[in-house]
Write a protein that holds these residues in place. Structure first.
Motif, mmCIF file in Angstrom:
data_model
loop_
_atom_site.group_PDB
_atom_site.id
_atom_site.type_symbol
_atom_site.label_atom_id
_atom_site.label_comp_id
_atom_site.label_asym_id
_atom_site.label_seq_id
_atom_site.Cartn_x
_atom_site.Cartn_y
_atom_site.Cartn_z
ATOM 1 N N LEU A 44 -5.999 35.779 107.871
ATOM 2 C CA LEU A 44 -5.872 36.251 109.256
ATOM 3 C C LEU A 44 -7.148 35.956 110.045
ATOM 4 O O LEU A 44 -7.084 35.527 111.205
ATOM 5 C CB LEU A 44 -5.590 37.752 109.274
ATOM 6 C CG LEU A 44 -4.232 38.210 108.727
ATOM 7 C CD1 LEU A 44 -4.118 39.728 108.795
ATOM 8 C CD2 LEU A 44 -3.083 37.556 109.491
ATOM 9 N N SER A 45 -8.293 36.201 109.418
ATOM 10 C CA SER A 45 -9.560 35.954 110.096
ATOM 11 C C SER A 45 -9.732 34.470 110.409
ATOM 12 O O SER A 45 -10.185 34.100 111.502
ATOM 13 C CB SER A 45 -10.719 36.445 109.221
ATOM 14 O OG SER A 45 -11.962 36.135 109.800
ATOM 15 N N ARG A 89 -19.224 29.195 114.532
ATOM 16 C CA ARG A 89 -18.630 29.174 113.190
ATOM 17 C C ARG A 89 -18.829 30.505 112.462
ATOM 18 O O ARG A 89 -17.933 30.982 111.774
ATOM 19 C CB ARG A 89 -19.292 28.049 112.384
ATOM 20 C CG ARG A 89 -19.016 28.070 110.891
ATOM 21 C CD ARG A 89 -17.722 27.363 110.553
ATOM 22 N NE ARG A 89 -17.608 27.200 109.117
ATOM 23 C CZ ARG A 89 -16.883 27.975 108.327
ATOM 24 N NH1 ARG A 89 -16.211 28.985 108.835
ATOM 25 N NH2 ARG A 89 -16.826 27.750 107.026
ATOM 26 N N ILE A 90 -20.003 31.109 112.628
ATOM 27 C CA ILE A 90 -20.373 32.257 111.801
ATOM 28 C C ILE A 90 -20.194 33.598 112.499
ATOM 29 O O ILE A 90 -19.683 34.554 111.916
ATOM 30 C CB ILE A 90 -21.848 32.111 111.345
ATOM 31 C CG1 ILE A 90 -21.986 30.925 110.401
ATOM 32 C CG2 ILE A 90 -22.341 33.382 110.667
ATOM 33 C CD1 ILE A 90 -23.419 30.611 110.012
ATOM 34 N N VAL A 91 -20.595 33.688 113.764
ATOM 35 C CA VAL A 91 -20.739 34.985 114.419
ATOM 36 C C VAL A 91 -19.435 35.720 114.690
ATOM 37 O O VAL A 91 -19.323 36.921 114.381
ATOM 38 C CB VAL A 91 -21.558 34.827 115.714
ATOM 39 C CG1 VAL A 91 -21.523 36.103 116.552
ATOM 40 C CG2 VAL A 91 -22.997 34.466 115.371
ATOM 41 N N PRO A 92 -18.402 35.100 115.284
ATOM 42 C CA PRO A 92 -17.227 35.890 115.674
ATOM 43 C C PRO A 92 -16.564 36.633 114.517
ATOM 44 O O PRO A 92 -16.264 37.831 114.638
ATOM 45 C CB PRO A 92 -16.290 34.830 116.273
ATOM 46 C CG PRO A 92 -17.203 33.771 116.772
ATOM 47 C CD PRO A 92 -18.310 33.706 115.763
ATOM 48 N N ALA A 93 -16.341 35.956 113.394
ATOM 49 C CA ALA A 93 -15.698 36.613 112.251
ATOM 50 C C ALA A 93 -16.579 37.732 111.710
ATOM 51 O O ALA A 93 -16.086 38.806 111.343
ATOM 52 C CB ALA A 93 -15.399 35.588 111.159
ATOM 53 N N LEU A 94 -17.889 37.499 111.673
ATOM 54 C CA LEU A 94 -18.815 38.528 111.207
ATOM 55 C C LEU A 94 -18.813 39.723 112.157
ATOM 56 O O LEU A 94 -18.817 40.884 111.721
ATOM 57 C CB LEU A 94 -20.226 37.945 111.098
ATOM 58 C CG LEU A 94 -21.358 38.914 110.732
ATOM 59 C CD1 LEU A 94 -21.111 39.557 109.372
ATOM 60 C CD2 LEU A 94 -22.708 38.199 110.766
ATOM 61 N N ALA A 95 -18.799 39.460 113.446
ATOM 62 C CA ALA A 95 -18.790 40.538 114.442
ATOM 63 C C ALA A 95 -17.527 41.376 114.336
ATOM 64 O O ALA A 95 -17.583 42.614 114.426
ATOM 65 C CB ALA A 95 -18.930 39.955 115.845
ATOM 66 N N VAL A 96 -16.396 40.745 114.148
ATOM 67 C CA VAL A 96 -15.133 41.482 114.002
ATOM 68 C C VAL A 96 -15.172 42.360 112.754
ATOM 69 O O VAL A 96 -14.717 43.514 112.766
ATOM 70 C CB VAL A 96 -13.940 40.511 113.957
ATOM 71 C CG1 VAL A 96 -12.660 41.244 113.534
ATOM 72 C CG2 VAL A 96 -13.744 39.850 115.313
ATOM 73 N N LEU A 97 -15.713 41.839 111.668
ATOM 74 C CA LEU A 97 -15.851 42.639 110.455
ATOM 75 C C LEU A 97 -16.726 43.864 110.728
ATOM 76 O O LEU A 97 -16.367 44.989 110.352
ATOM 77 C CB LEU A 97 -16.454 41.800 109.336
ATOM 78 C CG LEU A 97 -16.857 42.569 108.074
ATOM 79 C CD1 LEU A 97 -15.632 43.162 107.389
ATOM 80 C CD2 LEU A 97 -17.616 41.674 107.107
ATOM 81 N N CYS A 98 -17.861 43.660 111.366
ATOM 82 C CA CYS A 98 -18.772 44.774 111.650
ATOM 83 C C CYS A 98 -18.123 45.816 112.539
ATOM 84 O O CYS A 98 -18.260 47.032 112.309
ATOM 85 C CB CYS A 98 -20.059 44.253 112.296
ATOM 86 S SG CYS A 98 -21.108 43.274 111.190
#
Length: 630
Positions: free
Chosen positions: A317-318, A71-80
């Motif tokens: 989009l995210s 739930r949390i990691v993929p979107a955060l990783a893409v942002l980073c």
């Protein structure tokens, strides 16, 4: 858990407030409390998932962690990763290096600890921290890691009924801790799990102790909850201590709305809020970097509206292409763990961040002028070891270079630290050592009671130590005098130029003179520095503006000479008219930092600060030139 439209709408109420506050806090002064609403929602949902599994004896901690990571990691990783790419093209090496540091903190879910140590959430330099908002994700993740472990253990030793009572008790204890710590250590309280856990546990209490309501009471609960949350949004501001007891308003408001369970409410169930609620996590992720873009590049005010629109669009989009993607994970061994894509995303980006950090943002590719300024706008290499921020016995203070022949001492707040190091280097060839006494933010506290300031006990003991140590012959004193007397500085404001002498201020100045006379009677020489000018921004921020234009001049103005003289007029006048003994030497600083019109951050190509008010080692070396060794 079954999808609840009211909670989804509550997410929208939370994220709208946070986004509006960050883009323009005059629109909604307490919008930051939307994060507290998120915490309650998170606590409710997590408690439901965990307790349902525990009660049915099919709860898996590993599956719980994987679900949270998905739930949390993929979107955060893409942002980073996106910030790493953009940073390569648009950030200065110094800022790029700090972005990498903050990415490491965000992806390891320790950024709340990092930001607590760096500065406060509302400080000016917060607008240059691209991932500041991830502190709340770190708090939540820490809660996700600890909470199910505790519940699973509790289930082994107590009944469900006792477990529920225990969680209620811990909720109360955490709330009381938050109230106390918010007054004692507000930065810690804002960022750290122990003082935020009660907000998530409030959601847990809502799940564990549901209230059966009539239709009429449900409406009353919901409307009361909305009023409590909105009153916080509009009547609380960043000047209020937070979270503390004030946070009970958005937390209680969220609790009441969750208990109301009004699935078809117009307030939370309308189509707009349902869509925003679905995208809320991704909107939250993307909005803050857009806020930073506006500040970092000094964009005109109308970009706020562009930023708001882009926050929703990028959030959509995210959500559609990242959040909704299903990452399958059946982790039984190392091979299956290495096939877990969210983990591989994190590890890959962490490797990039470590590389960027190790290369100091690839500063070697920068113009020579920039490299010189950044490499030389540095604090003392011994600042971390020798400068204190809590009580330490003065006898344990650092002794520099020639410990067996210490005949010099420096005394003051953090503004004396670089002077101590520069002076120690100057006297080192003579076989002479120096003892360094500095306490962060220490006001003049000589002969004051211990409760006068955080450093009063230390200050008096340090002076006694210097007086009684007959080997110490010379003492150099430097303080951020005006800040200690009249408060924090805002170079762009006139309010700090209106200095009113209070009883406390007069007592401090009198006690300072008494200390100088005492030291002068016991020592050969006393050296006092006039106040050092303060900058409107960190020197690295001022250099950044020039770097973007690829034009770094030899002189970068910090403030006007007139502002410096007005800001420090009381202490300048006091030193000008003081009648000290002949062995007390007053050292002016204007010739080093200023000319006839301006005071400089960079002068003749040399950085005079390492932040916005502390002298660099270069200017510290200039300051001590007038001190005679023999």
């Amino acid at each position: 858990m079954q999808f609840r439209k009211d909670i989804n709408g509550l997410r929208a109420i939370a994220v709208i407030a946070v986004v509006l506050f960050h883009f323009n806090n005059s629109l909604i002064s307490g919008g930051f409390s939307g994060v507290d609403v998120f915490f309650v929602i998170s606590g409710f949902l997590m408690t439901g998932i965990i307790f349902k599994g525990v009660e049915e004896n099919n709860f898996s901690i590993s599956k719980f962690y994987i679900a949270r990571a998905n739930r949390i990691v993929p979107a955060l990783a893409v942002l980073c990763f996106s910030l790493i790419i953009l940073g390569w093209f648009f950030l200065t090496p110094y800022d790029y290096s700090f972005l990498a540091k903050h990415i490491k903190g965000s992806l390891t879910f320790s950024s709340n600890v990092m930001y607590w140590k760096e500065s406060g959430y509302f400080d000016t330099d917060s607008y240059y921290k691209w991932l500041l908002h991830t502190w709340s994700l770190s708090v939540e993740w820490q809660f996700y890691v600890i909470y199910p472990l505790i519940i699973v253990y509790m289930r082994k030793v107590m009944s469900i009924k006792t477990m529920k009572k225990t969680i209620l008790f811990v909720f109360i204890i955490s709330f009381l801790l938050s109230v106390v710590v918010t007054y004692q250590a507000p930065h810690f309280s804002y960022f750290m799990l122990p003082t935020r856990a009660w907000e998530m546990l409030a959601g847990g209490v809502a799940y564990l102790f549901p209230i059966v309501l009539t239709k009429r009471n449900k409406i009353a609960f919901e409307y009361t909850g909305i009023i409590l949350i909105l009153s916080t949004y509009f009547f609380i501001s960043e000047s209020d201590l937070w979270p503390g007891y004030l946070a009970i308003f958005p937390v209680l408001g969220s609790y009441l709305i969750i208990q109301a369970q009004r699935a078809n409410s117009l307030l939370t169930g309308n189509m707009l809020f349902q869509h925003i609620g679905k995208y809320s996590y991704s909107i939250y992720l993307w909005h803050w970097p857009l806020v930073v873009v506006i500040h970092y590049f000094s964009l005109p005010g109308f970009y706020i509206y562009i930023g708001l629109i882009l926050s929703i669009f990028l959030g959509f989009l995210s959500y559609k292409y990242i959040e909704r993607h299903t990452f399958k994970a059946s982790i039984f061994n190392l091979r299956s763990l290495l096939n877990y894509k969210p983990l591989m995303m994190v590890l890959s980006i962490l490797v990039l961040a470590i590389l960027i950090r190790s290369q100091n943002g690839f500063i070697n590719l920068a113009p020579e002028e920039y490299k010189y300024l950044i490499n030389n706008s540095q604090p003392s290499p011994l600042r971390g070891d020798c400068h204190i921020s809590k009580y330490k016995d003065p006898s344990d203070s650092c002794e520099y270079f020639n410990e067996n022949n210490v005949s010099w001492a420096t005394l003051g707040d953090s503004h004396s630290t670089e002077i101590a190091y520069a002076l120690a280097k100057k006297i080192q060839p003579y076989g002479i050592g120096l003892k360094h006494f500095s306490y962060s933010g220490c006001k003049i506290s000589f002969d004051m009671p211990n409760d006068f300031s955080d450093c009063a006990r230390w200050y008096n003991e340090a002076v006694d130590y210097i007086v009684n140590d007959k080997k110490i012959k010379n003492v150099v004193i430097n303080h951020r005098f005006t800040e200690g007397l009249f408060g924090e500085v805002d170079v762009s404001s006139e309010q700090h130029l209106k200095q009113e002498m209070t009883k406390s201020t007069l007592e401090m100045v009198k006690s300072f003179d008494e200390m100088v006379l005492l030291l002068a009677a016991e020592k050969e020489n006393i050296y006092l520095f006039y106040p050092i000018p303060e900058l409107p921004e960190n020197i690295k921020d001022l250099v950044r503006l020039k770097y973007r234009k690829r034009n770094i001049p030899d002189n970068i103005v910090g403030t006007s000479l007139q502002w410096y003289q007005e800001r420090n007029k009381y202490m300048i006048h006091h030193f000008d008219t003081a009648k000290y003994p002949s062995n007390v030497h007053l050292l002016k600083v204007e010739d080093i930092f200023c000319d006839s019109k301006n005071c400089y951050a960079v002068k003749n190509g040399e950085p005079l600060y390492f932040d916005d008010d502390h002298p660099s080692l270069i200017s510290a070396a200039k300051l001590i030139q007038s001190i005679k060794i023999n």
